[in-house]
Design a protein around this motif. Structure first.
Motif, PDB file in Angstrom:
ATOM      1  N   VAL A  10       0.861  -1.186   0.000  1.00  0.00           N
ATOM      2  CA  VAL A  10       0.000   0.000   0.000  1.00  0.00           C
ATOM      3  C   VAL A  10       0.898   1.236   0.000  1.00  0.00           C
ATOM      4  CG1 VAL A  10      -1.775   1.267   1.247  1.00  0.00           C
ATOM      5  CG2 VAL A  10      -1.780  -1.232   1.290  1.00  0.00           C
ATOM      6  N   PRO A  11       0.689   2.149  -0.949  1.00  0.00           N
ATOM      7  CA  PRO A  11       1.509   3.359  -0.984  1.00  0.00           C
ATOM      8  C   PRO A  11       1.321   4.204   0.280  1.00  0.00           C
ATOM      9  CG  PRO A  11       0.233   3.119  -3.007  1.00  0.00           C
ATOM     10  CD  PRO A  11      -0.267   2.093  -2.051  1.00  0.00           C
ATOM     11  N   ASN A  12       2.395   4.814   0.741  1.00  0.00           N
ATOM     12  CA  ASN A  12       2.327   5.664   1.929  1.00  0.00           C
ATOM     13  C   ASN A  12       1.335   6.809   1.750  1.00  0.00           C
ATOM     14  OD1 ASN A  12       4.093   4.113   3.357  1.00  0.00           O
ATOM     15  ND2 ASN A  12       5.775   5.568   3.303  1.00  0.00           N
ATOM     16  N   THR A  47      -9.916  -0.144  -4.197  1.00  0.00           N
ATOM     17  CA  THR A  47      -9.914   1.111  -4.953  1.00  0.00           C
ATOM     18  C   THR A  47      -9.470   0.814  -6.389  1.00  0.00           C
ATOM     19  OG1 THR A  47      -7.594   1.645  -4.476  1.00  0.00           O
ATOM     20  CG2 THR A  47      -9.256   2.401  -2.878  1.00  0.00           C
ATOM     21  N   PRO A  48      -9.816   1.696  -7.332  1.00  0.00           N
ATOM     22  CA  PRO A  48      -9.357   1.472  -8.711  1.00  0.00           C
ATOM     23  C   PRO A  48      -7.831   1.337  -8.815  1.00  0.00           C
ATOM     24  CG  PRO A  48     -11.049   3.165  -8.668  1.00  0.00           C
ATOM     25  CD  PRO A  48     -10.713   2.838  -7.234  1.00  0.00           C
ATOM     26  N   ARG A  49      -7.111   2.166  -8.071  1.00  0.00           N
ATOM     27  CA  ARG A  49      -5.636   2.092  -8.102  1.00  0.00           C
ATOM     28  C   ARG A  49      -5.143   0.761  -7.531  1.00  0.00           C
ATOM     29  NH1 ARG A  49      -1.757   6.414  -5.013  1.00  0.00           N
ATOM     30  NH2 ARG A  49       0.214   5.446  -5.564  1.00  0.00           N
ATOM     31  N   GLY A  50      -5.782   0.306  -6.462  1.00  0.00           N
ATOM     32  CA  GLY A  50      -5.407  -0.967  -5.856  1.00  0.00           C
ATOM     33  C   GLY A  50      -5.716  -2.146  -6.760  1.00  0.00           C
ATOM     34  N   MET A  51      -6.878  -2.097  -7.408  1.00  0.00           N
ATOM     35  CA  MET A  51      -7.235  -3.181  -8.339  1.00  0.00           C
ATOM     36  C   MET A  51      -6.262  -3.245  -9.505  1.00  0.00           C
ATOM     37  SD  MET A  51     -11.330  -3.193  -8.603  1.00  0.00           S
ATOM     38  CE  MET A  51     -12.302  -2.693  -7.211  1.00  0.00           C
ATOM     39  N   GLU A  52      -5.863  -2.084  -9.991  1.00  0.00           N
ATOM     40  CA  GLU A  52      -4.890  -2.043 -11.088  1.00  0.00           C
ATOM     41  C   GLU A  52      -3.546  -2.622 -10.648  1.00  0.00           C
ATOM     42  OE1 GLU A  52      -3.256  -1.445 -14.830  1.00  0.00           O
ATOM     43  OE2 GLU A  52      -5.335  -1.522 -14.169  1.00  0.00           O
TER      44      GLU A  52
END
Length: 81
Positions: A2-4, A67-72
């Motif tokens: 997970v990005p900070n 989230t869309p970013r996480g799914m990507e």
């Protein structure tokens, strides 16, 4: 991972279940020790805080991957495997 930026955005932490020692656990997650494959130095960090950090990171990760970013990120990860 997970990005900070996601973790420090307090909006992303709203309505997560309470975790004991939540503030200390969050600091540990954002520290350099945590960033190296979750191998944090136990010197000076109580075991209860370490356990809370693992639990809190799991909750944050579960929210991030929806989230869309996480799914990507997950799609890219499994596409390369």
């Amino acid at each position: 991972r997970v990005p900070n930026e996601f973790i420090v955005d307090s909006f992303n932490l709203v309505a997560l279940p309470d975790v004991p020692h939540q503030q200390e656990a969050l600091k540990l997650i954002l520290s350099n020790e945590w960033a190296v494959g979750h191998r944090y130095a136990s010197d000076g960090v109580p075991e209860a805080v370490q356990a809370s950090a693992v639990m809190l990171y799991g909750l944050i990760h579960a929210r991030y991957i929806l989230t869309p970013r996480g799914m990507e990120a997950m799609r890219k990860k499994f596409r390369t495997v």
